[in-house]
Design a protein around this motif. Sequence first.
Motif, mmCIF file in Angstrom:
data_model
loop_
_atom_site.group_PDB
_atom_site.id
_atom_site.type_symbol
_atom_site.label_atom_id
_atom_site.label_comp_id
_atom_site.label_asym_id
_atom_site.label_seq_id
_atom_site.Cartn_x
_atom_site.Cartn_y
_atom_site.Cartn_z
ATOM 1 N N MET A 227 7.436 0.540 10.084
ATOM 2 C CA MET A 227 6.317 1.361 9.642
ATOM 3 C C MET A 227 5.608 0.645 8.501
ATOM 4 O O MET A 227 6.249 0.057 7.633
ATOM 5 C CB MET A 227 6.845 2.725 9.169
ATOM 6 C CG MET A 227 5.806 3.708 8.716
ATOM 7 S SD MET A 227 6.542 5.249 8.070
ATOM 8 C CE MET A 227 7.016 6.070 9.570
ATOM 9 N N GLY A 228 4.301 0.705 8.510
ATOM 10 C CA GLY A 228 3.521 0.107 7.442
ATOM 11 C C GLY A 228 2.200 0.827 7.275
ATOM 12 O O GLY A 228 1.829 1.681 8.086
ATOM 13 N N ASN A 229 1.505 0.476 6.214
ATOM 14 C CA ASN A 229 0.219 1.088 5.915
ATOM 15 C C ASN A 229 0.317 2.609 5.968
ATOM 16 O O ASN A 229 -0.504 3.285 6.603
ATOM 17 C CB ASN A 229 -0.857 0.568 6.883
ATOM 18 C CG ASN A 229 -2.246 0.830 6.357
ATOM 19 O OD1 ASN A 229 -2.456 1.013 5.160
ATOM 20 N ND2 ASN A 229 -3.216 0.859 7.263
ATOM 21 N N VAL A 230 1.356 3.137 5.328
ATOM 22 C CA VAL A 230 1.588 4.587 5.311
ATOM 23 C C VAL A 230 0.496 5.253 4.487
ATOM 24 O O VAL A 230 0.148 4.784 3.401
ATOM 25 C CB VAL A 230 2.980 4.903 4.722
ATOM 26 C CG1 VAL A 230 3.221 6.400 4.667
ATOM 27 C CG2 VAL A 230 4.068 4.210 5.540
ATOM 28 N N ILE B 129 8.435 4.507 -7.616
ATOM 29 C CA ILE B 129 8.400 3.433 -6.624
ATOM 30 C C ILE B 129 8.903 2.158 -7.280
ATOM 31 O O ILE B 129 8.437 1.762 -8.343
ATOM 32 C CB ILE B 129 6.973 3.229 -6.086
ATOM 33 C CG1 ILE B 129 6.482 4.504 -5.399
ATOM 34 C CG2 ILE B 129 6.929 2.055 -5.125
ATOM 35 C CD1 ILE B 129 5.041 4.445 -4.962
ATOM 36 N N ASN B 130 9.880 1.537 -6.641
ATOM 37 C CA ASN B 130 10.433 0.268 -7.105
ATOM 38 C C ASN B 130 9.832 -0.815 -6.222
ATOM 39 O O ASN B 130 10.188 -0.934 -5.056
ATOM 40 C CB ASN B 130 11.959 0.292 -6.984
ATOM 41 C CG ASN B 130 12.531 1.557 -7.609
ATOM 42 O OD1 ASN B 130 12.156 1.940 -8.703
ATOM 43 N ND2 ASN B 130 13.416 2.217 -6.890
ATOM 44 N N THR B 131 8.936 -1.593 -6.739
ATOM 45 C CA THR B 131 8.107 -2.473 -5.909
ATOM 46 C C THR B 131 8.645 -3.878 -5.704
ATOM 47 O O THR B 131 8.072 -4.641 -4.936
ATOM 48 C CB THR B 131 6.699 -2.596 -6.515
ATOM 49 O OG1 THR B 131 6.827 -3.094 -7.847
ATOM 50 C CG2 THR B 131 5.986 -1.268 -6.502
ATOM 51 N N ASN C 182 0.795 -1.230 0.000
ATOM 52 C CA ASN C 182 0.000 0.000 0.000
ATOM 53 C C ASN C 182 0.830 1.283 0.000
ATOM 54 O O ASN C 182 0.283 2.362 0.185
ATOM 55 C CB ASN C 182 -0.989 0.030 1.176
ATOM 56 C CG ASN C 182 -1.910 -1.155 1.168
ATOM 57 O OD1 ASN C 182 -2.427 -1.547 0.132
ATOM 58 N ND2 ASN C 182 -2.098 -1.764 2.327
ATOM 59 N N PHE C 183 2.136 1.191 -0.155
ATOM 60 C CA PHE C 183 2.976 2.384 -0.243
ATOM 61 C C PHE C 183 2.762 2.975 -1.628
ATOM 62 O O PHE C 183 2.979 2.318 -2.638
ATOM 63 C CB PHE C 183 4.447 2.013 -0.032
ATOM 64 C CG PHE C 183 5.363 3.200 0.123
ATOM 65 C CD1 PHE C 183 5.515 3.800 1.366
ATOM 66 C CD2 PHE C 183 6.053 3.706 -0.958
ATOM 67 C CE1 PHE C 183 6.358 4.885 1.519
ATOM 68 C CE2 PHE C 183 6.898 4.794 -0.815
ATOM 69 C CZ PHE C 183 7.054 5.382 0.426
ATOM 70 N N ASP C 184 2.307 4.239 -1.688
ATOM 71 C CA ASP C 184 1.983 4.810 -2.998
ATOM 72 C C ASP C 184 2.807 6.053 -3.303
ATOM 73 O O ASP C 184 3.666 6.465 -2.525
ATOM 74 C CB ASP C 184 0.476 5.074 -3.123
ATOM 75 C CG ASP C 184 -0.041 6.162 -2.198
ATOM 76 O OD1 ASP C 184 0.750 7.013 -1.747
ATOM 77 O OD2 ASP C 184 -1.255 6.175 -1.939
ATOM 78 N N ILE C 185 2.529 6.646 -4.446
ATOM 79 C CA ILE C 185 3.331 7.755 -4.958
ATOM 80 C C ILE C 185 3.262 8.986 -4.066
ATOM 81 O O ILE C 185 4.232 9.726 -3.944
ATOM 82 C CB ILE C 185 2.946 8.078 -6.435
ATOM 83 C CG1 ILE C 185 4.025 8.913 -7.112
ATOM 84 C CG2 ILE C 185 1.587 8.756 -6.508
ATOM 85 C CD1 ILE C 185 5.304 8.162 -7.352
#
Length: 175
Positions: free
Chosen positions: A85-88, A71-73, A50-53
């Motif tokens: 950290m998650g779900n930013v 973003i390099n996924t 869920n890390f987005d631009i």
Amino acid sequence: MKAAFCLYLFSVCLLASASNDVRLTNGDKTGDGRLEVYVSDRWGLVCGDNFDIRDAHVVCKQLGYSEEATINTNRLDGDDLPFAMGNVRCSGVEDTILDCKYDVNPKCDSRRIADITCGETPVGITGSLGRSAGIIAAIVVCLIAVIGITILLVGCVWRNQLFGINCCGASNTAV
């Protein structure tokens, strides 16, 4: 009391210049790599789920780059650090990623690490020195402020000794 104020000002300046709680590591160049954050007194990874631009834009801006980001996924390494950290959830207007909403110590199911590439051109005062320039500039500004206060205090003492004008404290004498 004035010396205590100067010491306080100098310590505030040093603390402000030392806030370095985000970094990009293991990248191919400056401004590229896996995202690491300093949260809860330790360095950790940011889960890529869920890390987005918008999140990446905030990080690039925080590091002194233009908000241009990629973003390099597919990065999956990172066993050396826990996920901190998650779900930013950044809206894009925050100054730092720590101003965004996020979960601390998340379970990152995919083990995918947030990995970004910021725009090539550093903006603002960073110039060719990159991230260090902001810290250097903050220290220089603080030193100038401390020197300025010192000059004012020395000037007060000098005026008091030569002319009997007490500008450094309470007095009934005209300033």
